[in-house]
Design a protein around this motif. Structure first.
Motif: not given
Length: 396
Positions: A66, A69, A74-75
């Motif tokens: 995570h 990302g 993107s997250r």
């Protein structure tokens, strides 16, 4: 597996390399460091220690995933995972020092110091991918403070601090390089799209210059002929014949534009191709010279270079391209070869290549496309030195 890897772009390959190295380090750090410090714990504590390390490592692996990302945008930032990982790290350290407050007899350190090394390196490695550098360094300093409590001389803290800060810097540099590579890849695709759009705009301007002006003249001549016909004037016939002549000339000019014969010569198209490919980060090398070819071949081969360049920009991941011109008194062959085959599918003729094949066939030539091992695509055009004009072909 190898075919799948070759189908990926350079940026995607680099991202998988970065992710793989991060995952591997976080997953193997407990095994490597645990074996290095030889955690000697009581049999009753061994199961608890293994369960804690497995859970801690799993959380850190998810945190790395995570975190990468989040760094790429993107997250969202995995704040919850950061807190969970930090909590497990703190629990492990506290439990270790409560169970083994003193060093192991005969060794400078004990299980608590070894557990500090294992969980701190694993967690700080994962945290470096998910949090800001100052946060990761602050956690590293806190782990060093715990080491000072165990080793009054500070040697353990200094060694651990150097290791953790080095891990943080290495991870952040790798992530920064990953973002730079992704941005360069996006910029390359944007440049390629702009190059294709510029080529389309140039073609549209040519069509407008040829067809637009001519249609305006045809409209005026037809209106004049209509007025003369209403008055019974014989000049109406002459005006309509003039309209027919203008329309025929316009059709000839339009065919010339479509077939690419309005280009100056093959050398001009090669220079334009080199400029377009360079703007997209593709190195283009030209072998041979077509300046002495007849004008009919110059125009046809200029269109080949233009179509091949457009296809390369739109459909490939090429880094290099080689254009080879092999001219002889009997025939001329132009080959465009690049290293950017995008997929494992066999080469096929798209609409652009079908049109090119039809035009070259009208001149008595052939067009072939083929895949060369391992990732190269080759477009070859063979034309006789004296083209045979067929139906639809336009002489220069």
């Amino acid at each position: 597996m190898i075919g799948w890897w070759r189908r990926q772009s350079q940026a995607t390959r680099f991202e998988w390399y970065v992710r793989g190295s991060f995952y591997t380090q976080v997953a193997l750090s407990p095994l490597f460091l645990g074996g290095l410090v030889q955690l000697e714990v009581a049999p009753g504590h061994r199961f608890v220690l293994i369960a804690l390390l497995v859970l801690h490592t799993a959380v850190c692996l998810v945190l790395v995933h995570h975190g990468i990302g989040a760094y790429q945008g993107s997250r969202p930032r995995p704040t919850g995972l950061i807190l969970v990982g930090g909590g497990l790290t703190a629990v492990g350290l506290v439990a270790g020092y409560l169970a083994y407050p003193e060093p192991t007899p005969g060794h400078p350190d004990g299980p608590a110091a070894g557990l500090l090394l294992v969980v701190s390196v694993t967690y700080v490695s994962a945290l470096a991918a998910a949090a800001r550098p100052r946060t990761s360094i602050a956690v590293a300093v806190a782990c060093c403070g715990v080491g000072v409590l165990h080793d009054r001389t500070g040697g353990t803290a200094i060694a651990l601090g150097s290791l953790l800060i080095g891990v943080v810097l290495a991870y952040r540099v790798s992530l920064w390089m990953l973002v730079v590579v992704r941005e360069l890849d996006r910029a390359r695709h944007v440049q390629a799209g702009l190059a294709v759009a510029e080529e389309r705009l140039r073609f549209a301007r040519d069509m407008h210059d040829v067809v637009g002006r001519t249609l305006s003249v045809v409209a005026l001549k037809a209106e004049l002929a209509a007025q003369l016909a209403r008055r019974g004037r014989a000049e109406a016939v002459d005006e309509m014949l003039e309209v027919r002549r203008i329309a025929q000339d316009s059709l000839t000019e339009m065919r010339a534009v479509v077939l690419g014969y309005r280009a100056a010569d093959l050398d001009v198209e090669l220079a334009g191709a080199r400029a377009l490919l360079a703007s997209a980060g593709i190195e283009c090398r030209v072998i041979g010279d077509g300046s002495g070819l007849p004008a009919s071949l110059q125009g046809a081969l200029g269109w080949v270079v233009r179509e091949g360049t457009t296809n390369m920009l739109r459909h490939s991941e090429a880094r290099t391209c080689t254009v080879t011109i092999d001219a002889s008194p009997a025939a001329v062959t132009v080959t465009m070869c690049n290293d950017g085959v995008p997929s494992g599918a066999p080469p096929r003729f798209g609409s652009g290549l079908i049109g090119l094949k039809e035009r070259i066939a009208d001149l008595g030539g052939t067009v072939t496309v083929e895949r060369l091992t391992p990732d190269r695509f080759q477009l070859s055009v063979h034309l006789p030195a004296a083209p045979v004009l067929g139906e639809g072909a336009v002489p220069a």
